[in-house]
Write an enzyme that holds these catalytic residues in place. Structure first.
Site, PDB file in Angstrom:
ATOM      1  N   TRP A  30      44.338  49.018  45.196  1.00 46.51           N
ATOM      2  CA  TRP A  30      43.733  47.781  45.714  1.00 46.51           C
ATOM      3  C   TRP A  30      44.840  46.895  46.306  1.00 46.51           C
ATOM      4  CZ3 TRP A  30      42.994  42.858  42.569  1.00 46.51           C
ATOM      5  CH2 TRP A  30      42.194  41.940  43.242  1.00 46.51           C
ATOM      6  N   ASP A  74      42.695  48.466  34.704  1.00 47.32           N
ATOM      7  CA  ASP A  74      41.872  47.590  35.541  1.00 47.32           C
ATOM      8  C   ASP A  74      40.463  48.186  35.545  1.00 47.32           C
ATOM      9  OD1 ASP A  74      40.693  46.096  37.508  1.00 47.32           O
ATOM     10  OD2 ASP A  74      42.208  46.466  39.048  1.00 47.32           O
ATOM     11  N   ALA A 125      36.802  47.347  36.689  1.00 49.39           N
ATOM     12  CA  ALA A 125      35.975  46.404  37.453  1.00 49.39           C
ATOM     13  C   ALA A 125      34.615  46.977  37.837  1.00 49.39           C
ATOM     14  CB  ALA A 125      36.712  45.978  38.724  1.00 49.39           C
ATOM     15  N   LYS A 171      31.253  42.331  39.821  1.00 47.98           N
ATOM     16  CA  LYS A 171      30.383  43.295  40.507  1.00 47.98           C
ATOM     17  C   LYS A 171      29.218  43.706  39.609  1.00 47.98           C
ATOM     18  CE  LYS A 171      33.945  44.021  43.433  1.00 47.98           C
ATOM     19  NZ  LYS A 171      35.222  43.321  43.402  1.00 47.98           N
TER      20      LYS A 171
HETATM   21  C1  LMR Z   1      37.402  44.066  46.979  1.00 44.75           C
HETATM   22  O1  LMR Z   1      38.293  44.848  46.604  1.00 44.75           O
HETATM   23  O2  LMR Z   1      36.846  44.175  48.060  1.00 44.75           O
HETATM   24  C2  LMR Z   1      36.977  42.954  46.070  1.00 44.75           C
HETATM   25  O3  LMR Z   1      37.507  43.128  44.801  1.00 44.75           O
HETATM   26  C3  LMR Z   1      37.263  41.622  46.642  1.00 44.75           C
HETATM   27  C4  LMR Z   1      38.702  41.273  46.538  1.00 44.75           C
HETATM   28  O4  LMR Z   1      39.025  40.312  45.846  1.00 44.75           O
HETATM   29  O5  LMR Z   1      39.535  41.942  47.169  1.00 44.75           O
END
Ligand code: LMR
Length: 405
Positions: free
Chosen positions: A132, A213, A215, A248
């Protein structure tokens, strides 16, 4: 002038797309960028269970007096149950955070304030790339040294588990390692049960510290199934940190709901870690906002609301799995390298496409994906799978050389 001396920062490349999509006048635009679930009509409705919990809160909440830096402790206890189930041998502490990102940041601060047991220099965290886009800023900003390794093939579509084991060899005892609990962002590729067990054991043997992590619990195979990896991990390591996001899973995105869980074998060190986390939270933001966590707690404390929420989550996951299958079975999938999608999990997949393809998708077909080629499959209505793949096929074709007149 102080303000004038700042370097002008670009907008976050992913979040900047929220505004770009809104400003795009093309009616057929398709937003597959930021990770948000959308129904077949392209809406992100407030979940029924959340609405019901909010109504209960409005009717019954007697006070909005401060709760303290740990936030809503009953919320944290419910989240610990959801993530870790009935646990034996491991103790848990936790505090509410400002979304999953806030939990990651607090975890990073905890790692950074801890003196390294071996060697010198700042505390280190290992990140498996691709990951990410915000992981690096969150950890770097907390003062951690970041080391990276590639954990997939060059396209980002197949896991290289040997690379994980190699990382364990290269890391120093005391280093932290970031793991994603399920629905890997951005690849959608999760560990198998065997891989979780192997990695957890090797990390414990080497004295590495896991930060998970988590999510997307419930977006992969199911609430229990998606937690199996993290549960297997905490059974095998003496201590772990788990950054949980409810943004989410409860559709509470802008309410920023999360928790930082800490697991350990003994109560006394956990109490010290908890005290340190509260002190850090106090310095960062004093106390977390209440509403979203109170909503989640209200849902999880009621059997009826939990059943309703679970049905809604199941429906989102079912749609997501259908979308993955529809893409994988599509006649264009093979040429586009997308046949593996049905075996991957969660909201995201990686196209393995370069910047040029991402740009052409946007310019020519009004299809927005994240700058790294990540696709938010949860934003793709089944009825638009054809449009998406046709646009992608067209954007992936080499541009024709211009004809000389
Ligand atoms: C994403 O990865 O699209 C979401 O978690 C929003 C973000 O904060 O990046």
């Amino acid at each position: 002038m102080l303000f004038d001396r700042f370097d002008l920062q670009p907008d976050d490349p992913l979040l900047a797309l929220i505004g770009e999509v809104r400003a795009d006048p093309r009616r057929h635009r398709l937003d597959l960028s930021v990770g948000v679930y959308r129904d077949e009509e392209g809406q992100t409705p407030v979940m029924e269970a959340v609405k019901a919990a909010e109504a209960q809160l409005v009717a019954g909440q007697a006070s909005k007096a401060y709760l303290g830096p740990a936030g809503d402790v009953q919320f944290c206890a419910r989240i610990a149950d959801l993530v870790l189930g009935t646990r034996s041998g491991c103790q848990v502490a936790g505090l509410q955070s400002v979304g999953g990102t806030g939990a990651l940041r607090l975890a990073a601060r905890l790692l950074a304030v801890n003196p390294r047991p071996h060697g010198s220099g700042p505390a280190t965290i290992w990140l498996a790339k691709p990951t990410w886009g915000n992981h690096v800023p969150v950890f770097e900003g907390a003062g951690l040294r970041i080391r990276t390794f590639a954990h997939t093939d060059a396209m980002g579509t197949a896991l290289d588990f040997a690379a994980w084991l190699e990382m364990v060899e290269r890391a120093e005892p005391g280093d932290a390692v970031l793991l994603q609990g399920c629905g890997h962002n951005p690849t959608g590729i999760d560990f198998t049960a065997q891989q979780w067990a192997t990695l957890a054991t090797r990390m414990a043997d080497k004295g590495l510290f896991p930060l998970v992590d988590l999510a997307y619990q419930g977006f992969g195979l199911g609430l229990e199934e998606d937690a199996a990896g993290v549960r297997a991990l905490v059974e095998r390591v003496p201590e772990a940190l788990i950054a949980v996001s409810c943004n989410k899973t409860f559709g509470l995105y802008r309410d920023r709901v999360g928790a930082l869980l800490m697991t350990g074998l003994q109560a006394a060190p956990l109490a010290k870690a908890m005290a340190m986390a509260k002190a850090l939270a106090r310095g960062e933001y004093s106390m977390p906002p209440d509403h979203g966590a109170a909503v989640v707690r209200t849902v999880l404390e009621s059997a009826d609301l939990t059943a309703l929420w679970t049905r809604e989550l199941d429906a989102m996951r079912t749609r997501l799995i259908q979308t993955r299958k529809a893409i994988a079975a599509h006649p264009l999938a093979s040429d586009l390298g997308l046949t593996g999608l049905a075996d991957q999990k969660g909201m995201f997949c990686l196209l393995g496409a370069g910047h040029r393809v991402v740009q052409r998708l946007k310019d020519e077909s009004a299809i927005y994906v994240a700058p790294d080629g990540r696709v938010n499959l949860a934003g793709l209505p089944l009825a638009r799978v054809d449009d998406f793949l046709a646009g992608l096929a067209s954007a992936s074709r080499a541009p024709q050389p211009e004809m000389a007149l």
